[in-house]
Design an enzyme around this catalytic site. Structure first.
Site, PDB file in Angstrom:
ATOM      1  N   GLU A  41     -19.603  -5.461   9.691  1.00 51.86           N
ATOM      2  CA  GLU A  41     -20.597  -4.707  10.458  1.00 51.86           C
ATOM      3  C   GLU A  41     -21.717  -5.581  11.040  1.00 51.86           C
ATOM      4  O   GLU A  41     -22.091  -5.391  12.208  1.00 51.86           O
ATOM      5  CB  GLU A  41     -21.186  -3.590   9.586  1.00 51.86           C
ATOM      6  CG  GLU A  41     -20.206  -2.496   9.228  1.00 51.86           C
ATOM      7  CD  GLU A  41     -19.392  -2.796   7.986  1.00 51.86           C
ATOM      8  OE1 GLU A  41     -18.552  -1.958   7.605  1.00 51.86           O
ATOM      9  OE2 GLU A  41     -19.590  -3.883   7.384  1.00 51.86           O
TER      10      GLU A  41
ATOM     11  N   ARG B  75     -25.423  -1.767   6.607  1.00 57.96           N
ATOM     12  CA  ARG B  75     -25.084  -3.149   6.256  1.00 57.96           C
ATOM     13  C   ARG B  75     -25.490  -4.142   7.352  1.00 57.96           C
ATOM     14  O   ARG B  75     -25.350  -5.352   7.174  1.00 57.96           O
ATOM     15  CB  ARG B  75     -23.574  -3.245   5.992  1.00 57.96           C
ATOM     16  CG  ARG B  75     -23.121  -2.406   4.812  1.00 57.96           C
ATOM     17  CD  ARG B  75     -21.615  -2.146   4.835  1.00 57.96           C
ATOM     18  NE  ARG B  75     -20.812  -3.338   4.685  1.00 57.96           N
ATOM     19  CZ  ARG B  75     -20.367  -3.812   3.517  1.00 57.96           C
ATOM     20  NH1 ARG B  75     -20.668  -3.175   2.394  1.00 57.96           N
ATOM     21  NH2 ARG B  75     -19.627  -4.886   3.466  1.00 57.96           N
TER      22      ARG B  75
ATOM     23  N   LYS C  92       0.848  -1.191   0.000  1.00 57.93           N
ATOM     24  CA  LYS C  92       0.000   0.000   0.000  1.00 57.93           C
ATOM     25  C   LYS C  92       0.887   1.245   0.000  1.00 57.93           C
ATOM     26  O   LYS C  92       1.825   1.344   0.792  1.00 57.93           O
ATOM     27  CB  LYS C  92      -0.915  -0.007   1.225  1.00 57.93           C
ATOM     28  CG  LYS C  92      -2.008   1.048   1.198  1.00 57.93           C
ATOM     29  CD  LYS C  92      -3.007   0.844   2.329  1.00 57.93           C
ATOM     30  CE  LYS C  92      -4.130   1.880   2.259  1.00 57.93           C
ATOM     31  NZ  LYS C  92      -5.140   1.674   3.323  1.00 57.93           N
TER      32      LYS C  92
END
Length: 599
Positions: A340, A368, A252
């Protein structure tokens, strides 16, 4: 408008068709130009730097080998799509990234045929490409490729494994590319992350024993920055049919040393110096605190005195500032990853065992876990405290991330209480009072960004209003019209009324949205012939709708005007632009109030 001529190769890339005319020798130079061009834009415009820098070679290789947009390519999560956008007919428009009337920071079907599926939220790509692949089978398009590039943190979500379960049992031409960089916004967590850490390019340890039994052809780990290796693999594997699984290892922030060293900060660093890469300093001493930081610091204060307090976040320790609590109480804090639904039911389990659970979730991501909110929490009257961050407009992230539906979807659930503070002082007091709440879940919604009190650290931090009550607060006195606002949007109302001195408008801040105080509202319905409700949320089903419903029940004969977010998705831009579009900014409110006064 075109890309600057200092990028000679990139300037020729109008579409992937141009890319496929390049030699392998040219591709590393193109990768460098794409990163330099992204630096030009992101240093001034802001955006998701780390994820997109990490997939430049992967993006080039995919478009070089595949026949996009005929072949379907889905990015999960979508904020790694910047190089993809630059190479797919939007290099010039990239200068308007995340701007009002510009292009989205996420894939968007209405924006380009190269964006096969919108992915502002994580973990949806496998289901999407499987649907496309099954559709291709029905239509006898057997040569079409369907590719999901999915991050390792996204992969831990339950929806991914649901899709894997069906895909591996099919003959569908779906191709999963795992972009493994070991990061979400923060470090990836959990058993899945631990497993991936044991795989490497050199050790020979792969995921074959996991995914081959599920019906997938599985690759060894591949260096995601090695263009020749990527291209050789993709050209080989596109000749195969059926479910495939390619494991790519990337870094990243690749290509910007500061971003590689500090991957959390450079996930979305804000504005930074183009030459050095250093993030522009923020003189925070002079600024009010961020609402998320008020949450984090307050939770630490409360937990020092209440040993039953625990904290939960789904992959957002930095974004929600739950990380402040996690650092102070690591044994009482849980980052569950991008999960979630699991976070909500986990909170229910802890609450059922007598713990005081503060579960911090962005408004857009709480969507969600709607079934869990109803079935696992509200139905059982479990007193979980949902700290709903990013409620209201979020600015440049746009339609996929606005927190404008939470009032509406929570309003319909029995046993749920909803609070919305006027400012960071009231947020602190609500967090204090929440630990004593019983009788079902409590949701406290607060916005992205900073409060209005620069002296919070000195005047309020750690000092709680222990006699705190939720009675509606009268902020302005008038006799003709009552404006009832909830949450921080009331600050815009105050600004508007400050420009209308001595007008006949009263202003009340309503901190408790649900349940409504029927006695208070019965008095106000008798006192005012016109009531205006103001909220930074959906007008349909929201705060104003609840007031209108109550007014009908109480046979109110006056006029109720609901101001909020209309029944459309609001695009990316600044929060001020989004409020202005919905006539929720101070200037628009002032004009509308003047019209009402003169009516």
């Amino acid at each position: 408008m075109s890309v600057h001529p200092m990028y000679p190769i990139l300037s020729q890339m109008e579409s992937p068709a141009n890319l496929r005319t390049l030699s392998l020798y040219d591709l590393p130079f193109l990768a460098r130009e794409i990163r330099e061009y992204m630096l030009d834009i992101l240093s001034e415009k802001e955006g998701h730097l780390g994820a997109s820098f990490g997939v430049v070679e992967l993006t080039i290789a995919l478009h070089y080998c595949l026949n996009t947009p005929t072949d379907k390519l889905v990015w999960d999560v979508g904020h790694q799509c910047y190089a993809h956008k630059i190479l797919t007919e939007r290099s010039a428009q990239f200068k308007q990234l995340r701007e009002w009337s510009g292009i989205s920071g996420f894939p968007k079907r209405s924006e380009s045929p190269f964006d096969a599926f919108g992915t502002g939220h994580s973990s949806t790509s496998l289901s999407a490409i499987l649907g496309m692949a099954l559709g291709a089978q029905i239509n006898q398009q057997f040569q079409r490729q369907h590719i999901a590039v999915i991050g390792d943190a996204s992969f831990a979500s339950g929806m991914v494994w649901e899709a894997l379960n069906q895909a591996g049992n099919s003959t569908a031409n779906c191709w999963v590319i795992l972009n493994d960089n070991g990061m979400s916004i923060d470090q990836s967590v959990g058993a899945w992350a631990n497993l991936l850490q044991k795989t490497s390019i050199d050790s020979g340890k792969s995921l074959k024993t996991w995914f081959e039994p599920l019906g997938f052809r599985v690759s060894e780990p591949i260096d995601g920055h090695d263009l020749p290796a990527l291209i050789a693999h993709f050209n080989d594997w596109k000749t195969y049919d059926g479910p495939r699984f390619t494991h790519i290892k990337t870094t990243k922030g690749k290509g910007l040393s500061l971003a590689e060293m500090d991957q959390v900060r450079y996930h979305a660093p804000g504005k930074f110096d183009r030459k050095t890469g250093l993030v522009n300093p923020i003189h925070s001493v002079e600024l009010p605190p961020k609402y998320q930081d008020v949450f984090g610091h307050t939770l630490v204060h409360l937990a020092n005195n209440n040993k039953k307090i625990v904290g939960i976040t789904p992959a957002m320790p930095s974004g929600s500032s739950m990380g402040i609590f996690m650092k102070a109480f690591p044994e009482r804090a849980f980052d569950v990853g991008i999960a979630e639904p699991h976070a909500v039911t986990l909170a229910g389990g802890l609450a059922s065992d007598g713990f005081t659970v503060y579960c911090s979730i962005y408004s857009t991501f709480l969507q969600r876990a709607y079934d869990q909110l109803i079935h696992d929490i509200a139905l059982q009257e479990l007193p979980v405290i949902f700290c709903i961050d990013r409620a209201g407009f979020v600015g440049e992230d746009g339609a996929t991330h606005h927190g404008i539906f939470d009032i509406a979807f929570l309003n319909t659930i029995p046993n749920v209480t909803i609070w919305a503070p006027f400012d960071e002082y009231e947020l602190q007091d609500m967090l204090y009072a929440a630990q004593f709440h019983t009788g079902g879940p409590l949701a406290i919604r607060y916005p992205r960004g900073r409060g209005i009190h620069p002296a919070w650290e000195v005047e309020k931090k750690g000092r709680f209003e222990k006699e705190f009550n939720l009675n509606s607060k009268k902020l302005a006195i008038g006799s003709k019209i009552a404006v009832m606002s909830t949450g921080v949007i009331g600050q815009e109302v105050q600004k508007a009324l400050n420009n209308l001195p001595n007008c006949a408008i009263s202003h009340y801040h309503v901190g408790q949205i649900k349940p409504l105080d029927h006695i208070f509202w019965a008095f106000k319905f008798k006192e005012y012939n016109t009531i205006v409700t103001v909220e930074e949320g959906s007008m349909i089903g929201g705060f104003g709708s609840a007031i209108a419903h109550l007014a009908s029940e109480l046979a109110y004969k006056g006029t109720i005007i609901i101001k909020g977010v209309p029944d459309v998705f609001i695009e990316q831009g600044t929060i001020q632009e989004q409020r202005s579009f919905c006539r929720l900014d101070a200037d628009s409110l002032q004009i509308d109030f003047e019209i009402l006064l003169n009516h």
